[in-house]
Design a protein around this motif. Structure first.
Motif, PDB file in Angstrom:
ATOM      1  N   SER A  11     -11.127  -0.226  -6.520  1.00 46.60           N
ATOM      2  CA  SER A  11      -9.884   0.537  -6.439  1.00 46.60           C
ATOM      3  C   SER A  11      -9.941   1.585  -7.549  1.00 46.60           C
ATOM      4  O   SER A  11      -9.954   1.236  -8.733  1.00 46.60           O
ATOM      5  N   GLU A  59      -8.865   0.134   3.070  1.00 49.29           N
ATOM      6  CA  GLU A  59      -7.895  -0.263   2.045  1.00 49.29           C
ATOM      7  C   GLU A  59      -7.672  -1.768   2.036  1.00 49.29           C
ATOM      8  O   GLU A  59      -7.365  -2.366   1.006  1.00 49.29           O
ATOM      9  N   ARG A  84       0.388   3.814  -2.943  1.00 49.62           N
ATOM     10  CA  ARG A  84      -0.956   4.236  -3.315  1.00 49.62           C
ATOM     11  C   ARG A  84      -1.139   5.735  -3.310  1.00 49.62           C
ATOM     12  O   ARG A  84      -1.896   6.275  -4.100  1.00 49.62           O
ATOM     13  N   ARG A 118       0.817  -1.200   0.000  1.00 52.04           N
ATOM     14  CA  ARG A 118       0.000   0.000   0.000  1.00 52.04           C
ATOM     15  C   ARG A 118       0.856   1.256   0.000  1.00 52.04           C
ATOM     16  O   ARG A 118       0.353   2.355  -0.019  1.00 52.04           O
ATOM     17  N   CYS A 145      -9.992   3.185  -2.018  1.00 51.90           N
ATOM     18  CA  CYS A 145     -10.878   2.025  -2.120  1.00 51.90           C
ATOM     19  C   CYS A 145     -12.294   2.500  -1.778  1.00 51.90           C
ATOM     20  O   CYS A 145     -12.507   3.142  -0.739  1.00 51.90           O
TER      21      CYS A 145
END
Length: 586
Positions: A228, A206, A135, A132, A147
């Motif tokens: 996503s 997430e 991101r 992650r 998300c």
């Protein structure tokens, strides 16, 4: 004293070595001579293991998130509203037809080397492998924004969509949405891509967007009912254009215009792109220009788009663009926007086992896959198949995997023509197509895939003459057998279905025992092409049929025409007898 010369080592094995090898081989032979069952058992287990590995890699099951259960609404249609006589299910047909079907995207995901050369959206590779950390990092082409929750009743991204349960990647989804001018791209269930102009949903954790992408295991593509979402930075410049909107024609303004077209906006400087853009923003599939007023809505029984008027009646110059027409207060100029009409997108398996087996019978190349697409949209139920085509399953025909006698599908695709096979069905929709077009379509499918084309070498080589010689007689015997042995046969000509889809599809749905909802059929008209229509851009520049072939096929056409008329049915359409020098296309 002189030393004896050293013996040179022989390259050949010694007699002692040969004896040892012989003994070992004899023992091996005796072992399997005494126990042949063990040998064949081991061989069978080896082959079975290999087959299982192959099948597992080729056809993956329903996507799941570890530690969570898919909700009852996911794929089963529980608790969702009816549209007329057909109850809707959870989202859209799966895979490239999957839960929601938009127009097939022209873009194809490029290889990594091509991406770097072209400067495409490949800079974002799945938000960083499995992690992650990457991101929140902004990229040149796209930026991951989080998300989000997604569900059927309130779509997070309401534009077009496409699905691929074998090759979906983050880049491919971004590329296709950007090509269509959308601002956002979202991935769900590891294989589903949704596009939209705005995000309309609450954030999710997430950790819920942790499904691997089907085509790129090192990346994640959303989760179960979790998207996503990426913002396509460079798509913003092109998102406001209407270049891909479809012109539907000039139509008289309906009586109850405020009900038929519920959204409207006065536009003193009216232009086509402004009205299309406004309706796209409001998420309506139809944009209607009425002089200086822009109206938006859906095709309904109040405004079915079936009676087109002369375009000169709409030829009033736009106030904001002198080279465009903007309609009048009485006659509307209508365009179809990029927004997908979701009223006919949901489908599911039959809730109870069907008491009758209905065949969707056709000669190969007669449009069976397209007809299945239309039937699924019109009824909301999956169609099945007498065969199993993995490529069709991966593109959303979920009934493809069911046994044809399962009773869970609304009808069964078949190309069979024997008496025993025909009598296994209780009723049938017999789809007939011009043999010249059907033969070419099947030849293209055989050598180029469902939406591909055969190479010119195949047309010029021996393959084409051999194909016509073998398949042309089958075209006739297939129809004759179904007319002779079939019970309760509804004949539908492919050409009539293309020309008057609403009427013909209503007939087909009636045979299946479903009360046709007219608004749903109107929705199908706007989504009729699906993902299984060849582009039509690649046509042969010559007539592939020789005079001898035409003479043979014309004889079969006359035979089928006589058989239809003998049963008080309309004969074959006039264009089954093409003019000399006709250039084929399929």
């Amino acid at each position: 004293m002189q030393n004896p010369p050293q013996r040179r080592a022989s390259p050949w094995p010694s007699r002692r070595d040969e004896d040892a090898m012989a003994k070992l081989w004899v023992k091996f032979q005796r072992s399997f001579r005494r126990r042949p069952v063990r040998f064949f058992t081991l061989l069978a287990l080896y082959l079975a293991a290999g087959s299982l590995v192959f099948l597992h890699s080729g056809f993956t099951g329903e996507p799941r998130v570890a530690g969570s259960q898919r909700s009852p609404g996911a794929g089963e249609g529980l608790g969702l509203p009816y549209l007329g006589g057909t109850r809707l299910s959870r989202g859209f047909p799966e895979v490239a037809v999957g839960r929601r079907r938009g127009h097939w995207f022209k873009g194809v995901a490029k290889e990594p080397a091509e991406r770097s050369r072209a400067g495409d959206y490949g800079a974002v590779r799945g938000r960083a492998p499995k992690g992650r950390g990457g991101r929140e990092k902004e990229e040149d082409r796209a930026r991951y924004i989080g998300c989000y929750v997604d569900n059927t009743r309130s779509r997070t991204l309401r534009g077009v969509s496409f699905f691929d349960y074998k090759k979906m990647t983050v880049f491919r989804c971004q590329d296709n949405c950007a090509e269509r001018g959308y601002l956002y791209a979202g991935l769900e269930f590891g294989a589903e891509c949704y596009c939209g102009h705005k995000v309309q949903a609450p954030n999710a954790s997430e950790s819920e967007c942790n499904m691997e992408c089907k085509g790129e295991r090192s990346s994640t593509c959303g989760g179960a009912n979790r998207l996503s979402i990426y913002r396509l930075e460079l798509a913003q410049e092109s998102a406001r254009r209407y270049g891909s909107a479809i012109f539907r024609g000039c139509f008289r303004q309906p009586d109850n215009v405020s009900i038929a077209l519920p959204a409207s906006q006065p536009m003193p400087n009216m232009s086509v792109d402004k009205c299309v853009d406004f309706c796209t923003e409001k998420e309506f599939p139809l944009s209607a220009l009425a002089g200086t007023v822009c109206r938006c809505g859906f095709p309904t029984t109040l405004f079915p788009l079936h009676e087109r008027e002369d375009e000169q009646l709409c030829a009033q110059r736009c106030a904001g663009e002198e080279f465009e027409s903007c309609g009048t207060t009485e006659f509307l100029l209508v365009y179809q926007t990029q927004v997908q009409d979701n009223r006919c997108m949901d489908r599911r398996f039959l809730p109870t086992r069907s008491k009758q087996l209905v065949a969707l019978a056709s000669f190969p190349g007669a449009g069976n896959t397209w007809a299945r697409h239309l039937i699924e949209l019109a009824t909301g139920f999956y169609t099945g198949s007498y065969y199993f085509d993995g490529s069709l399953y991966n593109k959303g025909f979920k009934g493809e995997r069911d046994h044809w006698r399962s009773g869970r599908t609304i009808c069964i695709k078949t190309h069979e023509s024997g008496q025993k096979e025909i009598e296994a069905f209780d009723a049938a929709i017999l789809l007939i197509r011009n043999p010249y077009k059907a033969l070419m379509a099947e030849f293209n499918r055989k050598y180029g895939g469902h939406i591909g084309f055969a190479a010119h070498a195949h047309w010029r080589g021996k393959e084409w003459p051999e194909f016509v010689a073998n398949y042309a007689p089958w075209w006739a015997t297939h129809t004759l057998d179904w007319l002779r042995f079939g019970r309760k046969v509804l004949v539908v000509h492919f050409e009539d279905l293309k020309q008057d889809l609403f009427t013909q599809l209503k007939r087909m749905v009636g045979l299946l025992g479903i009360t046709a909802c007219e608004d749903r059929l109107l929705c199908v008209e706007g989504q009729k092409d699906g993902n299984f229509k060849r582009s039509g851009l690649r046509k042969l520049e010559y007539d592939p049929y020789t005079p001898e072939m035409r003479k043979m096929i014309s004889g079969y056409i006359r035979t089928v025409d006589a058989a239809l008329k003998l049963r008080n049915l309309s004969g074959v359409p006039d264009d089954y007898y093409p003019r000399a020098g006709h250039r084929g296309d399929a």
